[in-house]
Structures are given as structure tokens and as C-alpha cells.
Design a protein around this motif. Structure first.
Motif, PDB file in Angstrom:
ATOM      1  N   ARG A 195       0.712  -1.380  -0.049  1.00  5.23           N
ATOM      2  CA  ARG A 195      -0.129   0.032   0.062  1.00  5.23           C
ATOM      3  C   ARG A 195       0.744   1.275   0.002  1.00  5.23           C
ATOM      4  O   ARG A 195       0.409   2.403   0.386  1.00  5.23           O
ATOM      5  N   GLY A 196       2.022   1.153  -0.421  1.00  3.74           N
ATOM      6  CA  GLY A 196       2.971   2.408  -0.585  1.00  3.74           C
ATOM      7  C   GLY A 196       3.806   2.418   0.733  1.00  3.74           C
ATOM      8  O   GLY A 196       3.675   2.108   1.634  1.00  3.74           O
ATOM      9  N   SER A 197       5.139   3.185   0.328  1.00  2.00           N
ATOM     10  CA  SER A 197       6.017   3.377   1.627  1.00  2.00           C
ATOM     11  C   SER A 197       6.092   4.699   1.921  1.00  2.00           C
ATOM     12  O   SER A 197       6.051   5.805   0.605  1.00  2.00           O
ATOM     13  N   SER A 198       6.367   5.251   2.935  1.00  2.00           N
ATOM     14  CA  SER A 198       6.653   6.458   3.269  1.00  2.00           C
ATOM     15  C   SER A 198       7.798   7.297   2.505  1.00  2.00           C
ATOM     16  O   SER A 198       8.712   6.598   2.667  1.00  2.00           O
ATOM     17  N   PHE A 199       7.616   8.645   2.131  1.00  2.00           N
ATOM     18  CA  PHE A 199       8.551   9.113   1.453  1.00  2.00           C
ATOM     19  C   PHE A 199       8.739  10.700   2.064  1.00  2.00           C
ATOM     20  O   PHE A 199       8.124  11.403   1.476  1.00  2.00           O
ATOM     21  N   GLY A 200       9.271  10.836   3.171  1.00  2.00           N
ATOM     22  CA  GLY A 200       9.309  12.053   3.700  1.00  2.00           C
ATOM     23  C   GLY A 200       7.960  12.214   4.484  1.00  2.00           C
ATOM     24  O   GLY A 200       7.371  11.237   5.011  1.00  2.00           O
ATOM     25  N   TYR A 201       7.652  13.654   4.712  1.00  2.00           N
ATOM     26  CA  TYR A 201       6.424  13.763   4.932  1.00  2.00           C
ATOM     27  C   TYR A 201       5.146  14.073   3.951  1.00  2.00           C
ATOM     28  O   TYR A 201       5.313  14.663   2.986  1.00  2.00           O
ATOM     29  N   GLY A 202       4.018  13.502   4.107  1.00  2.00           N
ATOM     30  CA  GLY A 202       3.073  13.962   3.268  1.00  2.00           C
ATOM     31  C   GLY A 202       2.920  13.245   1.836  1.00  2.00           C
ATOM     32  O   GLY A 202       1.996  13.715   0.985  1.00  2.00           O
ATOM     33  N   ARG A 203       3.713  12.285   1.751  1.00  2.00           N
ATOM     34  CA  ARG A 203       3.690  11.458   0.615  1.00  2.00           C
ATOM     35  C   ARG A 203       3.949  10.133   0.758  1.00  2.00           C
ATOM     36  O   ARG A 203       4.789   9.559   1.515  1.00  2.00           O
ATOM     37  N   LEU A 204       3.445   9.022  -0.237  1.00  2.00           N
ATOM     38  CA  LEU A 204       3.700   7.919  -0.444  1.00  2.00           C
ATOM     39  C   LEU A 204       4.294   7.444  -1.692  1.00  2.00           C
ATOM     40  O   LEU A 204       3.967   8.184  -2.806  1.00  2.00           O
ATOM     41  N   VAL A 205       5.214   6.658  -1.895  1.00  2.00           N
ATOM     42  CA  VAL A 205       5.515   6.042  -3.218  1.00  2.00           C
ATOM     43  C   VAL A 205       5.544   4.635  -3.085  1.00  2.00           C
ATOM     44  O   VAL A 205       5.504   3.871  -2.164  1.00  2.00           O
ATOM     45  N   VAL A 206       5.361   4.020  -4.423  1.00  2.00           N
ATOM     46  CA  VAL A 206       5.217   2.683  -4.517  1.00  2.00           C
ATOM     47  C   VAL A 206       6.430   2.141  -5.310  1.00  2.00           C
ATOM     48  O   VAL A 206       6.808   2.303  -6.355  1.00  2.00           O
ATOM     49  N   ASP A 207       6.923   1.191  -4.807  1.00  2.00           N
ATOM     50  CA  ASP A 207       8.333   0.520  -5.235  1.00  2.00           C
ATOM     51  C   ASP A 207       7.661  -0.832  -5.755  1.00  2.00           C
ATOM     52  O   ASP A 207       7.311  -1.774  -4.938  1.00  2.00           O
ATOM     53  N   MET A 208       7.569  -0.772  -7.046  1.00  2.00           N
ATOM     54  CA  MET A 208       6.944  -2.197  -7.689  1.00  2.00           C
ATOM     55  C   MET A 208       7.702  -3.343  -7.617  1.00  2.00           C
ATOM     56  O   MET A 208       7.243  -4.467  -7.699  1.00  2.00           O
ATOM     57  N   THR A 209       9.049  -3.194  -7.261  1.00  2.00           N
ATOM     58  CA  THR A 209       9.808  -4.451  -7.128  1.00  2.00           C
ATOM     59  C   THR A 209       9.364  -4.982  -5.701  1.00  2.00           C
ATOM     60  O   THR A 209       9.595  -6.082  -5.409  1.00  2.00           O
ATOM     61  N   SER A 210       8.733  -4.229  -4.830  1.00  2.00           N
ATOM     62  CA  SER A 210       8.166  -4.878  -3.692  1.00  2.00           C
ATOM     63  C   SER A 210       7.273  -6.036  -4.010  1.00  2.00           C
ATOM     64  O   SER A 210       7.128  -6.783  -3.065  1.00  2.00           O
ATOM     65  N   LEU A 211       6.586  -5.837  -5.070  1.00  2.00           N
ATOM     66  CA  LEU A 211       5.566  -6.946  -5.350  1.00  2.00           C
ATOM     67  C   LEU A 211       6.157  -8.400  -5.830  1.00  2.00           C
ATOM     68  O   LEU A 211       5.749  -9.354  -5.334  1.00  2.00           O
ATOM     69  N   VAL A 212       7.177  -8.123  -6.218  1.00  2.00           N
ATOM     70  CA  VAL A 212       8.181  -8.985  -6.768  1.00  2.00           C
ATOM     71  C   VAL A 212       8.936  -9.854  -5.656  1.00  2.00           C
ATOM     72  O   VAL A 212       8.899 -11.155  -5.427  1.00  2.00           O
ATOM     73  N   GLU A 213       9.284  -8.925  -4.840  1.00  2.00           N
ATOM     74  CA  GLU A 213      10.014  -9.570  -3.563  1.00  2.00           C
ATOM     75  C   GLU A 213       9.119 -10.254  -2.540  1.00  2.00           C
ATOM     76  O   GLU A 213       9.521 -11.419  -2.209  1.00  2.00           O
ATOM     77  N   MET A 214       7.858  -9.773  -2.381  1.00  2.00           N
ATOM     78  CA  MET A 214       6.961 -10.424  -1.618  1.00  2.00           C
ATOM     79  C   MET A 214       6.507 -11.971  -2.210  1.00  2.00           C
ATOM     80  O   MET A 214       5.982 -12.647  -1.464  1.00  2.00           O
ATOM     81  N   ARG A 215       6.441 -12.007  -3.509  1.00  2.00           N
ATOM     82  CA  ARG A 215       5.942 -13.191  -4.091  1.00  2.00           C
ATOM     83  C   ARG A 215       6.841 -14.247  -3.889  1.00  2.00           C
ATOM     84  O   ARG A 215       6.498 -15.559  -3.877  1.00  2.00           O
TER      85      ARG A 215
END
Length: 260
Positions: A154-174
Motif C-alpha cells: 500500500r505504498g511506502s513513506s517518502f518524507g512527510y505527506g507522500r507515499l511512493v510505490v516500489d513495484m519491485t516490492s511486489l516481486v520481492e513478496m512473491r
């Protein structure tokens, strides 16, 4: 792909039933397996604001959705004692992202025998989810298959007030052998950006959803509301219920292309 969808919070019976009926109709036509999701209590709000109808009333409404539309139910649990009574109605117990490392909560959810959907904390690396899986396995009674533990990005914290999605996370968790879900609506949140209220940008949901499906996921998570601007939670990032059909048709196309 399967779909987890519904309004973020249970505000009232009518909104929930309207949303469930529309989602059930659309998913039936498109051949998508649907898990209806809504939360009886939004316990992790940035500020002290509306949280929902509470567990007792919320479970009654979710039970009515289940009986009326024949839909499996997914909802959040926040405290260990909630797991057993919630499991009497819900088919899937969801561990909120902020609580994804809470051992007692994971233990109690595991003991119900229900599917457990663990949302990856905004502060966690994807490989750290192995610990959460091991906690579920350690406390589950009887034999638990990997299919009964879901991992949601569901996204990762990127400083304050923003999330980013690292799509490689989906591969890592598989690599853990569990179904992986992408939460497209929470990934566009902008935490604490609107005078102590979480903002967001629902217009970005279809783009992130297509990217995740191209990488490869087993399920997708979309919060939908008939009038999201009036919602008591996640008003800025829930998708409009009227748009759900077009979003899902496009998502299916990407899912089919990937699996060919």
C-alpha cells in the motif's frame, strides 16, 4: 485477479448496501471474484474524527451484505480481542499497515482459522514481511496453507505527506509463496496534508493499478464510494462507484496480457 473493494468506513447501512449491490453486479458480469471490504472502526486516524459505526453495528451490516449478496467479507481488526467475534462474520481478517508487526494481534488472527490479509507497513521493507508470515504460521492451529495469508502493498513513506510505490516490492513478496495484493487507493494517499486530514489523488489510481498488474499480483484492492467527497474517511483517494466498471475492465485487460 481477485478484487477487494468497498467503502473505506461503514458510515451507514444504505451506503454499504448500495456499494455492495453495484460491486456484486459489476464483478458478476466481468467474472471477477469479489471480497467486500469496509471497516467498522477507523482506529488509526491522523486526528480525532469520525471513526465509523463501531464493531457491533458494523458486523450486523456486514453480515447483511454477506447474506443478501452472497459475498465473502473482509474487514480490519485492531485489537487481539476483536479477532474471534469478527471472524464469526468475516472470511478475511485484515491487519492494518500500522499494526503489521503486532505479534499478539497476528497470533489472535491466526487462531481464528480465517484468511489473514497483512498490509505491509509504510515503514517496512518487503522482505521484512517474512517475520509477519512466520508469526502467523507459528500460532495457527492446524495446517495453514500459504494461500490463507495474503500480503498487501500500500505504498511506502517518502518524507512527510507522500507515499511512493516500489513495484519491485511486489516481486520481492512473491518469493514467500503467499498471494500478493496491490492496494491502489491507499497508495495514492497524501498523509496529513489537509490540515491534519489525509489527502490523496484518486486520479492516479488507474495508473498505479495498471503498473502493478503488469508486474504481477494476485489481487487488487480498491476502495469505492457512491459520493467519495462526502466520505468520513479517505475522501480524496476512494474511487467513485460509477467509475468502478471502467477501471476493472481496463485492469482485466492488463491482467490477461500478463498471464498470456
Amino acid at each position: 485477479m481477485f478484487l477487494i473493494a468497498g467503502p473505506c468506513a461503514i458510515e451507514n447501512r444504505d451506503t454499504v448496501m448500495q456499494t455492495a449491490e453495484t460491486l456484486q453486479t459489476v464483478c458478476s458480469e466481468l467474472g471477477i471474484r469479489l471480497y467486500f471490504k469496509s471497516s467498522y472502526d477507523k482506529a488509526n486516524r491522523t486526528s480525532l474524527s469520525q471513526r465509523g459505526v463501531g464493531m457491533e453495528e458494523g458486523l450486523k451490516i456486514l453480515a447483511e451484505v454477506k447474506q443478501t449478496f452472497g459475498l465473502p467479507i473482509l474487514t480490519d481488526v485492531h485489537e487481539s480481542w476483536q479477532c474471534a467475534p469478527v471472524a464469526e462474520v468475516a472470511d478475511v481478517l485484515q491487519i492494518p499497515a500500522f499494526l503489521s508487526r503486532q505479534t499478539d494481534l497476528l497470533q489472535a488472527a491466526a487462531k481464528t482459522g480465517r484468511i489473514v490479509n497483512i498490509k505491509k507497513g509504510q515503514f517496512m521493507a518487503p522482505w521484512d514481511m517474512k517475520g509477519a508470515i512466520e508469526k502467523i504460521d507459528r500460532f495457527a492451529e492446524g495446517i495453514r496453507s500459504k494461500d490463507s495469508i495474503w500480503l498487501t502493498e500500500r505504498g511506502s513513506s517518502f518524507g512527510y505527506g507522500r507515499l511512493v510505490v516500489d513495484m519491485t516490492s511486489l516481486v520481492e513478496m512473491r518469493q514467500f509463496g503467499c498471494p500478493v495484493v496491490f492496494d491502489a487507493t491507499h497508495s495514492v494517499q497524501q498523509p496529513s496534508t489537509q490540515a491534519g486530514v489525509t489527502g490523496g489523488n484518486r486520479d492516479m489510481v488507474p495508473y498505479l493499478l495498471r503498473a502493478a498488474l503488469a508486474v504481477g499480483v494476485d489481487g487488487v484492492f480498491l476502495e469505492a464510494h457512491p459520493h467519495p467527497e462526502q466520505a468520513i474517511s479517505d475522501a480524496a483517494n476512494q474511487v467513485r462507484l460509477n467509475d468502478i466498471r471502467s477501471i476493472l475492465i481496463q485492469a482485466q485487460q492488463y491482467d490477461i496480457l500478463r498471464t498470456r
